[in-house]
Design an enzyme around this catalytic site. Structure first.
Site, short mmCIF file in Angstrom:
data_model
loop_
_atom_site.label_atom_id
_atom_site.label_comp_id
_atom_site.label_asym_id
_atom_site.label_seq_id
_atom_site.Cartn_x
_atom_site.Cartn_y
_atom_site.Cartn_z
CG ASP A 113 -71.47 -66.26 -38.56
OD1 ASP A 113 -72.70 -66.15 -38.21
OD2 ASP A 113 -72.32 -67.30 -39.60
C1 BGC Z 1 -74.95 -66.38 -39.59
C2 BGC Z 1 -75.24 -65.32 -39.84
C3 BGC Z 1 -75.68 -63.67 -39.85
C4 BGC Z 1 -75.59 -64.09 -37.96
C5 BGC Z 1 -76.43 -63.81 -37.71
C6 BGC Z 1 -75.07 -67.17 -39.29
O1 BGC Z 1 -76.23 -67.96 -38.17
O2 BGC Z 1 -74.92 -67.13 -40.71
O3 BGC Z 1 -74.94 -64.64 -42.01
O4 BGC Z 1 -75.09 -62.67 -39.82
O5 BGC Z 1 -76.19 -65.71 -38.21
O6 BGC Z 1 -78.12 -63.38 -37.77
#
Ligand code: BGC
Length: 715
Positions: free
Chosen positions: A258
């Protein structure tokens, strides 16, 4: 005459295993050849991002950049390379599909396929290689700010809806990304919290949807979560990544972090993570799996082979997507292919089938013969939800609000008077008395009232990064609803909320109640169709609606949100209805509940057993008849209860379901097959799923608390 439908919803995880490719296949040779031509520096450059949503290309070998994008409701607007700002493109407005909670509320895997098809097509047009969805975490607490992005409190339902979505989207030539692996069940402290869960809770509740995504859906990417599990960050967790995902399940695709979920070079490098996304300081080319990793290899602290496995997986995904040697995607002219009428139709179909009717005291569908003036009340009647919620942000081609939907549907035949009712610009607890007074006046002078309330994507509600402070309706809506019902008893409340809210203050006084998550670009159209009866509601709850927060298992058995940096999942297997059933606690509305404008009868359950072990098949057949006055769709839910288990098990668990479309008076024979996984539990000592011989009860219900047919079987 009975027509026959065959719906096979296998409880287990059969299907072609993703790891069945033999190593000498041309695809693998291609990967190995590319790998052998890369320098160590090039390899390291491939295992982290170079902008917020891309990886670098290596043109001399035809290795392309990977283009990643959020999110679950459609293709996020283009992001600037090195900030969270919009790139301000003029041609990236897309379809805005219903939230995954809505998709799951249809209980219709065919619609998951349609969702995946349309979503995949839009991703291809936008030049994306990996779409960062679906979110497969489990609704553990009603307070999680991202519940609305996830499908359900139940792993079986989540898995059955995820697999067709993944297969359909990936068939369009992209990879989707199952996230957030694993145990990311709260936003509060998500970047630091350590989750302690038993092996059974892990295997039986939190992992099955990921397992099915890998083994059946053949998902090409998985995203590691922010939180820790048993003391180690999910993106640096060899048990989750290496032992289970890549080892036991044979996952061959890539695991990305993530955004900003990596914390340590050595741990990330050796734990099974393949791709680090998001620079350490939010800018530049500073990654744990960048220069520091290269330095560690050069200093002899780390074997260069660890990088090979990561690059191999990244190249494998590229070869699968057939993008090696391809130039940068050409996105000129894409606008005409985004948010198309066909995709809007898909969004509408899903929205319509996801609407959940919770209460109806002869008020719905609206009687348009007697209603001349309709009061439409509530901020959610005019609020658009696409551009909110966090990483799911969508620049929607359009979004039809509930008020617009009703105006379009009713034209001039009914006079619609709107009152805002509540104000979202202050804090969640502020009651705007002036707006209530105005709403009461509007309600009193109308023949009927539709009040659109619930939540939205403002911070502290259905939004990424924080959880809800409580389960209360915000902005003084309880006061508003009570006052409006008093002014006009002919009131229907329509909730737009991706998670549970308390409604006890007025529930017994309201005549009609619809409960929906966020419904996408055709929100208003879908709701107007249902309210006027042109579409018969057929959605059912994918999570329990407790009377109050204090009744929910994560609150009673705890913990949430954790103490001293750790949250112990003492609720163990008793998540959602598993708790309410087992502990005999009455919810406000049970998991799987949803009414229709017609009535269905269930009859004639027959159960046949054949085969053993791997080939064990339990075939259920039963009849469902539409005994009411309008056509409609019914979801039949199959629960299995283990009567003689040597380890404690939840009272019953969902193991099959079927959605049946029935004309007035029509009866259909429904067939549902269960395999051995439907009867097994995970035995932590044996480290495997086991089937204990003995008696089981099969319950067929219209919801988890309304069993229509049951029978015992002995295995
Ligand atoms: C989120 C993800 C997301 C990523 C990119 C993170 O903060 O938890 O679900 O895909 O950001 O935006």
């Amino acid at each position: 005459m009975k027509s026959k439908i065959i719906l096979i919803l296998l409880a287990g995880l059969s299907g072609i295993l993703f790891n069945s490719c033999k190593t000498q296949e041309p695809m693998d040779q291609k990967v190995e050849k590319l790998l052998s031509q890369l320098t160590l520096e090039e390899k390291v450059s491939l295992i982290h991002g170079n902008t917020y949503f891309t990886t670098p290309a290596i043109p001399r070998l035809g290795i392309p950049a990977l283009h990643l994008s959020d999110g679950p409701c459609g293709i996020r607007e283009e992001n600037a390379p090195d900030s969270w700002n919009s790139a301000n493109w003029k041609n990236d407005s897309t379809a805005y599909f219903p939230a995954l909670t809505s998709l799951a509320a249809t209980w219709n895997p065919e619609l998951a396929t349609e969702f995946g098809n349309a979503y995949g097509e839009e991703a291809v047009v936008r030049g994306k290689d990996i779409m960062l969805a679906p979110g497969l975490n489990i609704h553990r607490t009603p307070l999680n700010g991202r519940n609305w992005e996830y499908m359900s409190e139940d792993p079986f339902l989540t898995a059955r809806m995820a697999v067709p979505y993944i297969k359909a989207a990936q068939a369009k030539g992209i990879s989707v990304c199952a996230k957030h692996y694993a145990l990311n069940n709260q936003e509060q402290d998500r970047g630091t919290i350590n989750v302690e869960a038993s092996e059974r809770a892990l295997r039986e509740i939190y992992l099955p949807a990921f397992e099915a995504s890998v083994k059946e859906g053949e998902v090409l990417s998985v995203m590691g979560a922010y939180n820790k599990f048993r003391g180690k960050f999910a993106c640096q967790n060899p048990y989750l990544l290496q032992d289970i995902l890549k080892g036991e399940w044979g996952f061959r695709g890539l695991v990305m972090s993530d955004w900003g979920a990596v914390h340590n070079t050595m741990e990330a490098a050796t734990s099974g993570l393949d791709l680090e996304m998001f620079p350490i300081d939010g800018k530049g080319n500073n990654y744990y799996m960048g220069q520091p990793l290269l330095d560690s290899i050069k200093a002899g602290k780390l074997d260069a082979k660890v990088v090979d496995d990561k690059v191999r997986r990244i190249l494998y995904v590229m070869v699968k997507l057939n993008i090696i040697g391809k130039s940068e995607p050409d996105t000129t002219g894409m606008a005409a292919h985004l948010g198309t009428p066909e995709h809007a139709k898909t969004a509408l179909k899903i929205a319509e089938e996801s609407v959940i009717l919770l209460k109806n005291s002869q008020v719905l569908p609206l009687n348009l013969k007697t209603i001349k003036t309709l009061a439409v009340i509530g901020d959610n009647a005019t609020r658009k939800h696409a551009h909110g919620g966090g990483s799911t942000i969508i620049k929607a081609k359009y979004e039809i609000t509930p008020l617009q939907g009703l105006q379009q549907k009713l034209g001039n035949s009914v006079k619609i008077n709107f009152a805002q009712g509540y104000d979202i610009s202050k804090d969640l607890k502020t009651v705007n008395q002036a707006l209530i007074t105005e709403a009461v006046k509007t309600a009193a002078s109308a023949d009927a009232v539709i009040l659109f309330g619930g939540l939205n994507h403002e911070p502290g509600l259905d939004d990424e990064g924080t959880d809800k402070p409580d389960m209360k309706l915000p902005y003084g809506q309880n006061e508003l609803i009570k006052a409006v019902i008093k002014a006009n008893p002919n009131t229907v409340v329509v909730m737009l909320a991706g998670s549970p809210v308390e409604m006890g203050d007025w529930l017994s006084d309201v005549k009609g109640l619809l409960y929906n998550s966020y419904l996408g670009m055709e929100t208003g159209t879908a709701l107007a169709e249902v309210l006027t009866g042109d579409v018969n509601p057929s959605g059912k709850l994918t999570y329990t609606l407790p009377v109050k927060l204090e009744d929910s298992p994560s609150y009673v058995l705890g913990e949430y949100p954790g103490k001293n940096g750790t949250v112990n999942y003492n609720d163990d297997l008793l998540v959602g209805y598993r708790y309410f059933d087992t502990k005999n606690v009455k919810p406000m509305f049970a998991f799987g509940f949803g009414l229709s404008y017609t009535v269905f009868s269930y009859d004639n359950l027959k159960i046949e057993t054949s085969g053993k072990a791997e080939s064990l098949t339990i075939t259920l057949t039963f009849d469902i008849k539409n005994t009411g006055n309008v056509k409609g769709k019914e979801i039949a839910e199959v629960y299995v209860r283990d009567l003689e288990s040597s380890l404690p098990r939840p009272f019953k668990e969902l193991k099959g379901f079927a959605k049946v479309d029935l004309k007035v008076g029509e009866s259909k024979s429904v067939k549902i097959k269960l395999n051995q996984r439907a009867f097994q539990y995970y035995n932590p000592e044996k480290k495997q799923w086991v089937l204990e011989h003995g008696k089981f009860e099969i319950l067929v219900g219209s919801s988890s608390d309304n069993t229509r047919l049951k029978q015992q079987i002995e295995l």
